[in-house]
Design an enzyme around this catalytic site. Structure first.
Site, short mmCIF file in Angstrom:
data_model
loop_
_atom_site.label_atom_id
_atom_site.label_comp_id
_atom_site.label_asym_id
_atom_site.label_seq_id
_atom_site.Cartn_x
_atom_site.Cartn_y
_atom_site.Cartn_z
N GLY A 1 0.86 -1.19 0.00
CA GLY A 1 0.00 0.00 0.00
C GLY A 1 0.89 1.24 0.00
O GLY A 1 2.01 1.20 -0.51
N ARG A 2 0.41 2.30 0.61
CA ARG A 2 1.17 3.55 0.61
C ARG A 2 2.56 3.39 1.20
O ARG A 2 3.56 3.78 0.61
CB ARG A 2 0.42 4.61 1.43
CG ARG A 2 -0.65 5.35 0.68
CD ARG A 2 -1.32 6.35 1.61
NE ARG A 2 -1.96 5.64 2.70
CZ ARG A 2 -3.27 5.41 2.78
NH1 ARG A 2 -4.07 5.89 1.87
NH2 ARG A 2 -3.78 4.74 3.78
N ILE A 3 2.63 2.81 2.40
CA ILE A 3 3.92 2.76 3.10
C ILE A 3 4.84 1.71 2.46
O ILE A 3 6.02 1.98 2.22
CB ILE A 3 3.73 2.50 4.61
CG1 ILE A 3 2.92 3.65 5.24
CG2 ILE A 3 5.09 2.38 5.32
CD1 ILE A 3 2.53 3.46 6.70
N THR B 1 7.28 -2.63 10.92
CA THR B 1 6.91 -1.26 11.34
C THR B 1 5.40 -1.09 11.23
O THR B 1 4.90 0.03 11.24
CB THR B 1 7.58 -0.20 10.44
OG1 THR B 1 7.30 -0.52 9.08
CG2 THR B 1 9.07 -0.14 10.66
N SER B 2 4.66 -2.22 11.11
CA SER B 2 3.21 -2.09 10.91
C SER B 2 2.46 -2.25 12.23
O SER B 2 2.29 -1.27 12.96
CB SER B 2 2.73 -3.09 9.85
OG SER B 2 3.02 -4.43 10.22
N ARG B 3 2.06 -3.47 12.55
CA ARG B 3 1.46 -3.74 13.86
C ARG B 3 2.02 -5.07 14.36
O ARG B 3 2.17 -6.01 13.58
CB ARG B 3 -0.07 -3.84 13.74
CG ARG B 3 -0.77 -2.51 13.63
CD ARG B 3 -0.63 -1.64 14.88
NE ARG B 3 -1.36 -0.38 14.75
CZ ARG B 3 -0.83 0.77 14.31
NH1 ARG B 3 0.44 0.83 13.96
NH2 ARG B 3 -1.58 1.85 14.24
N GLU C 1 1.72 -4.24 23.06
CA GLU C 1 2.32 -2.97 23.42
C GLU C 1 1.63 -2.33 24.61
O GLU C 1 0.39 -2.38 24.68
CB GLU C 1 2.19 -1.99 22.24
CG GLU C 1 3.29 -2.15 21.24
CD GLU C 1 3.14 -1.22 20.06
OE1 GLU C 1 3.39 -1.67 18.95
OE2 GLU C 1 2.77 -0.04 20.26
N HIS D 1 7.92 1.84 18.98
CA HIS D 1 6.86 2.33 18.09
C HIS D 1 7.06 3.81 17.71
O HIS D 1 6.27 4.67 18.08
CB HIS D 1 5.47 2.11 18.73
CG HIS D 1 4.36 2.11 17.72
ND1 HIS D 1 3.20 1.40 17.88
CD2 HIS D 1 4.24 2.72 16.50
CE1 HIS D 1 2.40 1.59 16.83
NE2 HIS D 1 3.03 2.38 15.98
N ILE D 2 8.13 4.04 16.95
CA ILE D 2 8.46 5.42 16.55
C ILE D 2 8.41 5.61 15.04
O ILE D 2 9.02 6.54 14.50
CB ILE D 2 9.84 5.85 17.10
CG1 ILE D 2 10.94 4.84 16.70
CG2 ILE D 2 9.80 6.04 18.62
CD1 ILE D 2 12.36 5.34 16.99
N GLY D 3 7.68 4.74 14.34
CA GLY D 3 7.62 4.84 12.87
C GLY D 3 7.28 6.24 12.37
O GLY D 3 7.92 6.75 11.46
C1 GLV Z 1 1.15 4.49 13.74
O1 GLV Z 1 1.47 3.38 14.09
C2 GLV Z 1 -0.04 4.81 13.02
O2 GLV Z 1 -0.86 3.91 12.77
O3 GLV Z 1 -0.22 5.98 12.70
#
Ligand code: GLV
Ligand code: GLV
Length: 323
Positions: free
Chosen positions: A155-157, A235-237, A266, A284-286
């Protein structure tokens, strides 16, 4: 009672925009995630809720918000909100897509490099004054060139992440529900079945939202398909990966390492994970850049204002996205 409730103070850019719209808002005074009961206590008369990804906006919360019109999440992910319950009651739900794409994609690269070149381990080694001179075999890592990058979710990321890697000479595989023409045209990325991706990729990076379909998408069976030299980046969930199965694979050396920014429970992180040297762990600093957090604040507030003004908010969420 205020018309708008914010479950946490957000960056000034958003507070300022909100202040221009109304003075009729209340901010949860504590610098920690709000609980479900605290949300219920505060939502009685509120028309607009601005909340964070840490906040459990459950059916109970939604039912307690008798005047609630809009829930504006300060995040792109929104699995913390019971969207179905909200939609049933005609309450709008919004998120903040787009503005954190680059920040998150950049962090995924930071994690990938930290793993491949053992940056955290090397930093620790240096600080421990163990650097006694250059060595032909000290801290050897993995070269990216000619390796295969596997995207779980394009997707976007995921797309931004792969495009940013253009200079590194990697081949890109991806799996997704939809073909991604941008990735195919720009970098010759190949869409494959997940099983093939897991077997072939040297670096696997997750970029899917957490939904019922993506919960434990990478379990014991999937992790067993990875090469022993593979690295997993998330870096997702957290819950997209079965964390227990991942820990086992890492402990037994069945994969080379992992770079994680997110966790299944978390902010709890398993002691076993904390004790492993072949993982890089971040809190969780994405999206944690000044630019992204400011834009997230502005976007969340714009969504909130649009909803309260009876307009369609720019980032309306309806049914959860699936892989
Ligand atoms: C960060 O994890 C977000 O979903 O914005
Ligand atoms: C092997 O690990 C390499 O250097 O690519």
């Amino acid at each position: 009672m205020a018309r708008i409730f914010l479950s946490r103070k957000i960056p000034e850019a958003g507070m300022k925009r909100l202040g221009e719209f109304t003075g009729d808002f209340l901010v949860f005074p504590h610098d920690r995630p709000i609980t479900e009961n605290e949300l219920i206590e505060n939502i009685d008369d509120v028309e607009g809720l601005l909340c964070l990804l840490t906040d459990p906006v459950t059916r109970r919360v939604i039912e307690a918000g008798k005047r609630l019109k809009i829930i504006a999440n300060y995040a792109v992910g929104y699995e913390n909100i019971d969207v179905k319950s909200a939609n049933e009651r005609g309450i709008l739900v919004t998120n903040t897509p787009g503005v954190l794409t680059d920040a998150t994609a950049e962090l995924a690269w930071a994690l990938l490099f930290a793993c491949a070149r053992r940056i955290v381990e090397a930093d620790r080694f240096t600080r421990e004054k163990r650097f006694n001179g250059w060595s032909p075999t000290l801290l050897l890592g993995t070269e990216l060139k000619d390796k295969i990058l596997g995207l779980i979710g394009a997707g976007r990321i995921g797309t931004a992440f792969a495009l940013k890697g253009r200079g590194f000479g990697m081949r890109v595989l991806y799996c997704d529900n939809h073909e991604n023409e941008v990735l195919q045209k720009a970098i010759g990325a190949e869409m494959v079945k997940m099983e093939e991706l897991l077997k072939r990729a040297d670096f696997i990076s997750s970029h899917v939202p957490l939904t019922e379909k993506t919960y434990h998408l990478m379990g014991k069976r999937e992790l067993a398909l990875l090469k022993p030299s593979a690295y997993l980046i998330n870096t997702s969930r957290g819950a997209v990966i079965d964390e227990k199965a991942l820990i086992r694979a890492l402990k037994e050396g069945r994969i080379r390492g992992a770079g994680l920014d997110v966790y299944e429970n978390e902010p709890k992180i398993s002691h076993e994970l904390l004790g492993l040297s072949n993982v890089v762990l971040l809190p969780h600093i994405g999206s944690a850049t000044h630019v992204a957090r400011d834009k997230m604040a502005e976007t969340a507030v714009e969504n909130l204002i649009a909803g309260l003004n009876g307009k369609t908010p720019p980032n309306l969420v309806t049914i959860p996205k699936t892989l």
